[in-house]
Design an enzyme around this catalytic site. Sequence first.
Site, short mmCIF file in Angstrom:
data_model
loop_
_atom_site.label_atom_id
_atom_site.label_comp_id
_atom_site.label_asym_id
_atom_site.label_seq_id
_atom_site.Cartn_x
_atom_site.Cartn_y
_atom_site.Cartn_z
N GLU A 1 16.41 -17.11 -12.25
CA GLU A 1 16.02 -15.70 -12.34
C GLU A 1 15.32 -15.42 -13.66
O GLU A 1 14.32 -14.69 -13.69
CB GLU A 1 17.27 -14.81 -12.17
CG GLU A 1 17.04 -13.34 -12.38
CD GLU A 1 16.02 -12.72 -11.43
OE1 GLU A 1 15.64 -13.38 -10.44
OE2 GLU A 1 15.58 -11.59 -11.71
N ARG B 1 3.85 0.35 -6.91
CA ARG B 1 4.01 -0.70 -5.89
C ARG B 1 2.85 -1.66 -5.90
O ARG B 1 2.83 -2.62 -5.14
CB ARG B 1 4.15 -0.04 -4.53
CG ARG B 1 5.34 0.90 -4.44
CD ARG B 1 5.05 2.10 -3.59
NE ARG B 1 4.77 1.75 -2.22
CZ ARG B 1 5.63 2.00 -1.24
NH1 ARG B 1 6.77 2.58 -1.51
NH2 ARG B 1 5.34 1.71 -0.01
N HIS C 1 16.28 -36.57 -14.35
CA HIS C 1 15.60 -37.03 -13.11
C HIS C 1 14.14 -36.63 -13.11
O HIS C 1 13.51 -36.60 -12.05
CB HIS C 1 16.35 -36.45 -11.90
CG HIS C 1 17.77 -36.87 -11.84
ND1 HIS C 1 18.18 -38.12 -11.44
CD2 HIS C 1 18.90 -36.22 -12.21
CE1 HIS C 1 19.49 -38.21 -11.55
NE2 HIS C 1 19.96 -37.07 -12.00
N LYS D 1 11.51 -13.93 -14.15
CA LYS D 1 11.21 -12.73 -14.95
C LYS D 1 10.07 -13.02 -15.91
O LYS D 1 9.13 -12.25 -16.04
CB LYS D 1 12.44 -12.33 -15.76
CG LYS D 1 13.26 -11.14 -15.42
CD LYS D 1 12.84 -10.27 -14.33
CE LYS D 1 13.14 -10.95 -13.05
NZ LYS D 1 12.95 -10.39 -11.82
N CYS E 1 0.85 -1.21 0.00
CA CYS E 1 0.00 0.00 0.00
C CYS E 1 0.88 1.25 0.00
O CYS E 1 2.06 1.20 0.30
CB CYS E 1 -0.87 0.00 1.26
SG CYS E 1 -1.74 -1.52 1.53
N TRP F 1 -3.52 -2.32 -1.20
CA TRP F 1 -3.31 -3.66 -1.80
C TRP F 1 -3.95 -4.60 -0.81
O TRP F 1 -3.45 -4.81 0.28
CB TRP F 1 -1.80 -3.91 -1.94
CG TRP F 1 -1.44 -5.11 -2.74
CD1 TRP F 1 -1.87 -5.44 -3.99
CD2 TRP F 1 -0.57 -6.17 -2.34
NE1 TRP F 1 -1.32 -6.64 -4.39
CE2 TRP F 1 -0.52 -7.09 -3.41
CE3 TRP F 1 0.18 -6.44 -1.22
CZ2 TRP F 1 0.26 -8.25 -3.37
CZ3 TRP F 1 0.95 -7.59 -1.16
CH2 TRP F 1 0.97 -8.48 -2.24
N LYS G 1 5.43 -4.35 -5.72
CA LYS G 1 6.87 -4.13 -5.80
C LYS G 1 7.56 -4.53 -4.50
O LYS G 1 8.65 -5.04 -4.51
CB LYS G 1 7.18 -2.67 -6.11
CG LYS G 1 8.68 -2.37 -6.25
CD LYS G 1 9.31 -3.21 -7.35
CE LYS G 1 10.81 -3.01 -7.44
NZ LYS G 1 11.45 -3.93 -8.39
N GLU H 1 6.55 -13.81 -14.10
CA GLU H 1 5.89 -12.79 -13.27
C GLU H 1 5.32 -11.64 -14.10
O GLU H 1 4.47 -10.90 -13.61
CB GLU H 1 6.84 -12.24 -12.21
CG GLU H 1 7.96 -11.37 -12.72
CD GLU H 1 8.76 -10.76 -11.56
OE1 GLU H 1 8.17 -10.36 -10.55
OE2 GLU H 1 9.98 -10.69 -11.69
N ASN I 1 -0.87 1.22 6.42
CA ASN I 1 -0.13 0.14 5.74
C ASN I 1 0.24 -0.86 6.82
O ASN I 1 0.63 -0.47 7.92
CB ASN I 1 1.18 0.67 5.14
CG ASN I 1 0.95 1.43 3.85
OD1 ASN I 1 -0.19 1.49 3.35
ND2 ASN I 1 1.99 2.02 3.31
N GLY I 2 0.15 -2.16 6.50
CA GLY I 2 0.56 -3.18 7.48
C GLY I 2 -0.62 -4.07 7.84
O GLY I 2 -1.67 -4.04 7.21
C1 AGP Z 1 11.40 -9.90 -8.55
O1 AGP Z 1 11.27 -9.56 -9.92
C2 AGP Z 1 10.10 -9.84 -7.81
N1 AGP Z 1 9.46 -8.59 -7.99
C3 AGP Z 1 10.20 -10.29 -6.38
O2 AGP Z 1 10.60 -11.64 -6.41
C4 AGP Z 1 11.21 -9.54 -5.47
O3 AGP Z 1 12.52 -9.82 -5.90
C5 AGP Z 1 11.03 -10.04 -4.04
O4 AGP Z 1 9.73 -9.70 -3.64
C6 AGP Z 1 12.05 -9.46 -3.06
O5 AGP Z 1 11.89 -8.07 -3.01
P1 AGP Z 1 13.03 -7.21 -2.24
O6 AGP Z 1 14.30 -7.39 -2.99
O7 AGP Z 1 12.52 -5.80 -2.27
O8 AGP Z 1 13.14 -7.74 -0.84
#
Ligand code: AGP
Length: 608
Positions: free
Chosen positions: A483, A27, A506, A487, A2, A75, A603, A490, A99-100
Amino acid sequence: MCGIVGYIGNKNAQDFLISGLKRLEYRGYDSAGIVTLAENGDATYLRAQGKITNLEEKLLKNKRSDMIGIGHTRWATHGEPSERNAHPHQINDLFLVHNGIIENYKELKETLNDYDFKSETDTEVLAALIDSFYKNGDYPLSNAVVQALKLVKGTYGIAVVSRKNPSEIVVARFGSPLVIGIGNNETLIASDASALVGHTKRAIYLNDGEVARVTNDSVEIKTLNAEPVSAKVEEIETNLAAIQKGGYEHFLLKEIMEQPQSLMETLRGRVNVEEGTVRLGGPGLSEDELRRIKHLVIVGCGTAYHAGLLASYYIEKFTPEITIETVIASEYRYKEAYIPENSVALIVSQSGETADTLACLREIKKQGIKTIGIVNAIGSTIAREVDGGTYVHVGPEISVASTKAFTSQVIAMVMFGLTIAQAKGVKKAILKPYVEEINKLPSEIEKVLNSVSGGIKKIADTYKEYEHAIYLGRDTSYPIAMEGALKLKEISYIDANAYAFGELKHGPLALIDDRFFEMAFLPKGVLYDKAISNVQEVLARNGHIVAITNNQEFDLQVENIIKIDTSLLIFAPLLMNLVSQLLAYYITTAKGYNVDQPRNLAKSVTVE
Ligand code: AGP
């Protein structure tokens, strides 16, 4: 995550609130709202489900010149995305944004029988709790907030205003960031400094357990135990250009393409290529402490976890006799794992606010283990709670998919590993190649980005039609495969998974058919031939292979080849990761999806 904004001063509050919320929308959110107060306390209170543009439509008919207000992008955690669950929440004269997560909101709700709750949120309960101390005039607003927060379990970043006194905002934080911008005859509130950029360069980062009463020209901070806190005004590093798109269509492409510059910021002042050494001041470990390190725990989520895993492969190669475990924060925090003495924990987080990573940090500190942050967001919670740290300095990473932060996190951790190796007296002949390649990396990244982008954009149309993808790598290319799969999945929503090449036989080999395409990372090196034989296993099953390699003689008959022309050997996998970043970007744009704000994601994941 949020977003919170607040304004009190001599300008139009609605203008700042809307522009501030727009700065924070990257975010991730599903509803938004604002409230502003006239001098006589009349409230203009607007909320809308969906994008901020829906809120702006309501604003058109409710323009006010009020000079105090608060706003929020939500959010959803408790209660579905809807107008009635959107913040601010109003209880009598009070308006609250939060937030929280209030973990004991149900128990608290049971004590507030004379309130008629309109939403399903924990936030409305918090607003009622504050009102229960405020409404009879027993407490001024800031004291009512303190009384209520003493009963709360959980995390919060809040801002509260009251119609009874439209000349103050009360803010408080525990676990969710809040920053107070100091302007000329105005005070601005935000959950992220990027909302303040262009308005002020002076900020106070509230700490956990602090409550502040702000007016247009004063900030009064105290703890929940009423101890006064002297405000530390810091400079906001971010500049406006940094958070705009810089001419790119999306933040993601901007952040991919600016990696030469962002990595240079990570390296600035830390690499001595003549000497073949690196120097990190932030960790704050003495030579002796570095020499004594026997074990590293590297903690992160998502991309940060992948960065840690890749860094661990490198550090193990040049630092003898230390063991490294790289862990997923959300798993590790509940393990009650024993960490041997002479350990150091690297806490990796771009945002510095990820709840699971922060929880691990706090658990690890209880064992008396030194914690070193590998963080991007200056002044973030993790950055403030670690014992030492190395900021990666890549500037704001706006797109939900992390790219430039990954590259810099890996190199920052490799440099930390090099400082350990240097302290342990590892031969320069072993370390110098790493330092030399690190020094060349920014220009090599530039070269690769400029040479492969066009080719990747071309093949994106082919691969955007697939529902499944497999990413394959060995050794330092295995975390790169992980990684790359993250990408793609997501932002394009293609079901992409990574496997170590050696694992194919395997199980995963059974998957290969026309529903899948395969990304094969093939850096030259001792394991290259083994990886080639794995590729041939996939080819024998008519796999649709995209080979990414720095071997200019590569000649297997695969569907597509992306050749990386580089002199680097050690960090070639990091260059190959650029291909994954660009492929994910171009496939997603070809599919017409929201590149910077993918569905269901935020984010910074500040809730568990
Ligand atoms: C990565 O592309 C994602 N958005 C997500 O996995 C992110 O890396 C993860 O939430 C960790 O975020 P941070 O590095 O802000 O802790």
